[in-house]
Design a protein around this motif. Sequence first.
Motif, PDB file in Angstrom:
ATOM      1  N   SER A  71       0.816  -1.225   0.000  1.00 46.03           N
ATOM      2  CA  SER A  71       0.000   0.000   0.000  1.00 46.03           C
ATOM      3  C   SER A  71       0.846   1.270   0.000  1.00 46.03           C
ATOM      4  CB  SER A  71      -0.893   0.027   1.230  1.00 46.03           C
ATOM      5  OG  SER A  71      -0.109   0.368   2.350  1.00 46.03           O
ATOM      6  N   ARG A  72       2.019   1.207   0.593  1.00 54.06           N
ATOM      7  CA  ARG A  72       2.915   2.346   0.710  1.00 54.06           C
ATOM      8  C   ARG A  72       2.241   3.556   1.349  1.00 54.06           C
ATOM      9  NH1 ARG A  72       6.420  -0.211  -0.999  1.00 54.06           N
ATOM     10  NH2 ARG A  72       8.091   1.270  -0.741  1.00 54.06           N
ATOM     11  N   SER A  73       1.369   3.303   2.335  1.00 53.20           N
ATOM     12  CA  SER A  73       0.642   4.407   2.980  1.00 53.20           C
ATOM     13  C   SER A  73       0.665   4.239   4.487  1.00 53.20           C
ATOM     14  CB  SER A  73      -0.820   4.401   2.545  1.00 53.20           C
ATOM     15  OG  SER A  73      -0.931   4.205   1.172  1.00 53.20           O
ATOM     16  N   ASP A  74       0.126   5.245   5.170  1.00 56.17           N
ATOM     17  CA  ASP A  74      -0.069   5.133   6.612  1.00 56.17           C
ATOM     18  C   ASP A  74      -1.043   3.990   6.893  1.00 56.17           C
ATOM     19  OD1 ASP A  74      -2.978   6.207   7.186  1.00 56.17           O
ATOM     20  OD2 ASP A  74      -2.110   7.472   5.621  1.00 56.17           O
ATOM     21  N   SER A  75      -1.121   3.545   8.151  1.00 49.85           N
ATOM     22  CA  SER A  75      -1.861   2.305   8.397  1.00 49.85           C
ATOM     23  C   SER A  75      -3.360   2.417   8.115  1.00 49.85           C
ATOM     24  CB  SER A  75      -1.590   1.776   9.807  1.00 49.85           C
ATOM     25  OG  SER A  75      -1.582   2.798  10.741  1.00 49.85           O
ATOM     26  N   ILE A  76      -3.989   3.553   8.408  1.00 51.98           N
ATOM     27  CA  ILE A  76      -5.429   3.664   8.127  1.00 51.98           C
ATOM     28  C   ILE A  76      -5.666   3.574   6.621  1.00 51.98           C
ATOM     29  CG2 ILE A  76      -7.452   5.165   8.246  1.00 51.98           C
ATOM     30  CD1 ILE A  76      -6.394   6.278  10.847  1.00 51.98           C
ATOM     31  N   THR A  77      -4.933   4.379   5.868  1.00 51.76           N
ATOM     32  CA  THR A  77      -5.107   4.388   4.416  1.00 51.76           C
ATOM     33  C   THR A  77      -4.774   3.024   3.804  1.00 51.76           C
ATOM     34  OG1 THR A  77      -4.432   6.698   4.513  1.00 51.76           O
ATOM     35  CG2 THR A  77      -4.538   5.704   2.333  1.00 51.76           C
ATOM     36  N   SER A  78      -3.804   2.304   4.395  1.00 57.04           N
ATOM     37  CA  SER A  78      -3.431   0.989   3.874  1.00 57.04           C
ATOM     38  C   SER A  78      -4.618   0.034   3.831  1.00 57.04           C
ATOM     39  CB  SER A  78      -2.360   0.353   4.764  1.00 57.04           C
ATOM     40  OG  SER A  78      -1.162   1.038   4.630  1.00 57.04           O
ATOM     41  N   PHE A  79      -5.331  -0.043   4.954  1.00 55.32           N
ATOM     42  CA  PHE A  79      -6.459  -0.979   5.005  1.00 55.32           C
ATOM     43  C   PHE A  79      -7.544  -0.579   4.016  1.00 55.32           C
ATOM     44  CE2 PHE A  79      -4.357  -1.971   8.961  1.00 55.32           C
ATOM     45  CZ  PHE A  79      -4.448  -3.353   8.968  1.00 55.32           C
ATOM     46  N   GLU A  80      -7.727   0.736   3.886  1.00 50.32           N
ATOM     47  CA  GLU A  80      -8.723   1.236   2.958  1.00 50.32           C
ATOM     48  C   GLU A  80      -8.369   0.865   1.519  1.00 50.32           C
ATOM     49  OE1 GLU A  80     -10.760   5.415   3.905  1.00 50.32           O
ATOM     50  OE2 GLU A  80      -8.851   5.516   2.865  1.00 50.32           O
ATOM     51  N   ILE A 237       5.243  -2.384  12.218  1.00 53.66           N
ATOM     52  CA  ILE A 237       5.975  -3.031  11.125  1.00 53.66           C
ATOM     53  C   ILE A 237       5.368  -2.606   9.784  1.00 53.66           C
ATOM     54  CG2 ILE A 237       6.664  -5.260  10.153  1.00 53.66           C
ATOM     55  CD1 ILE A 237       7.845  -4.695  12.919  1.00 53.66           C
ATOM     56  N   LEU A 238       4.047  -2.499   9.771  1.00 59.73           N
ATOM     57  CA  LEU A 238       3.352  -2.041   8.559  1.00 59.73           C
ATOM     58  C   LEU A 238       3.874  -0.665   8.139  1.00 59.73           C
ATOM     59  CD1 LEU A 238      -0.555  -2.095   8.265  1.00 59.73           C
ATOM     60  CD2 LEU A 238       0.810  -0.272   7.308  1.00 59.73           C
ATOM     61  N   THR A 239       3.957   0.233   9.107  1.00 56.21           N
ATOM     62  CA  THR A 239       4.374   1.607   8.808  1.00 56.21           C
ATOM     63  C   THR A 239       5.809   1.662   8.287  1.00 56.21           C
ATOM     64  OG1 THR A 239       2.855   2.444  10.466  1.00 56.21           O
ATOM     65  CG2 THR A 239       4.646   3.905   9.815  1.00 56.21           C
TER      66      THR A 239
END
Length: 453
Positions: A71-80, A237-239
């Motif tokens: 996703s290459r995004s912050d965690s909220i945006t990633s899930f979206e 880790i995601l971030t």
Amino acid sequence: KKEKFMKVNYFSRIGFILAVSGSAIGLGNIWKFPYMVGEMGGSAFVLVYLLTVALIGISLLIAEMVIGNYSRSDSITSFEKISRNNKTAWKFVGFSSFSGLLILTFYSVVIGWIFYYIIKSLTQNLSVSLTTSEEMFSGFLQNDILSQMFFHLISVLLICAIVYKGIKKGIETTNLLMMPLLFIIFLGLLFYSISLPTFGKAWHFLFDYDFAKIDSNTLLMAVGHSFFTLSIGMGAILTYSASSAKETNIFKDAVLVAFLDTAIALIAGLVIFTFLFGFTDKAAKGPGLVFISLPTAFAAMGAMGTLIAIFFFIALSFAAITSAISILEPSIKIATERYKIGRKKAIMIFGAIVYIIGLMALLSNSKDFSQILTFGSKNLFDWLDYLTTAILLPIGGIAISIFLGYFVPKEVLRNQLSRSMSTKVFDIWYFSIKFIAPIGVIFILLNESGLLG
Ligand code: PFF
């Protein structure tokens, strides 16, 4: 222009591995792990912990890495971004990153204690007597509020300053500097303890498995700890993975990080118990192990002990700082990238929140304030640790595994991971994410809640 952007915002290969290891290796390994082993009767706990790291931990590390890297995004945006449907609902999993702020409250308080002990070691103020050592620690916690506030302030300011400088200049540089030193210090400590006669005893304490000692409590505590120690369940880790090179070998890196994290925990356990068995006859169990019992062993070793104490507490502070910054960064990334708040402003707001709640946590250990800051069986400090480790991180872990297992097309994941995994390994990982991780962790939570009796 793109190259410049990458230079400022992306980890180098070694930088990424050290940053993720830096996040994983922390108070969980050197402070919590040995005292939990002590409390839970030794090797049975170690065995279950090793198994859960292998069976669930590595799978979830891979899971967070693949979400971030894709996703290459912050965690909220990633899930979206990644979810097949229910976009709006899944983004709430990303809010789990804010539970990091709660972890950071007590984490930064303990970093303050470590700073205090670095100074105590430098000024040779550690005592051979367990009673004196205990008085020093509890005196500091219960009565010396001003010093604690001071060290806690330094700790929060330092963490904020590093994160403020960003991925490359702040986080990567800190890890490039501190992690190799940490490894060297711990290898040195390991070699020194191998030369001591009580090394064998420590070894047996950690590795002679007595299966009869594995009860459901040991099982569940070990599973919970494997989450905390691998930094799983709140998007840390995601971030970091969102800032890793696209072609990162996720499987290899996850296995390497899990290996290093486990190695440091076991080395810390061996070193600490070798010292304790050799130089003290009685060991304080529980959270005081590293701050009460271990200093008496250092003091008993004479001049060599002073040196070892200094290196030990400095290494401990490095481990803790490199974890603390990974606990703060996810919230900052959300604030700055998703909500377009300036980096400075975001750091000041979150830093202040962490300082104030942390202050209340440290006050809850003190004589004067413990009464108003104790709720039921635990004071605020213990509640923050319990709430995050036993409840929020496992819920985050369940959500991540259910998300990947049921709401992201399998093909997408296979594509993302085909670079680093054979089909067979992928199938095993997918099975673990779809079934083993969520079922295993739901079981832990139900047990924690007492629903299983
Ligand atoms: N893994 C760290 C430790 O063992 O001390 C703690 C931690 C870091 C927990 C980052 C959670 C996290 F997201």
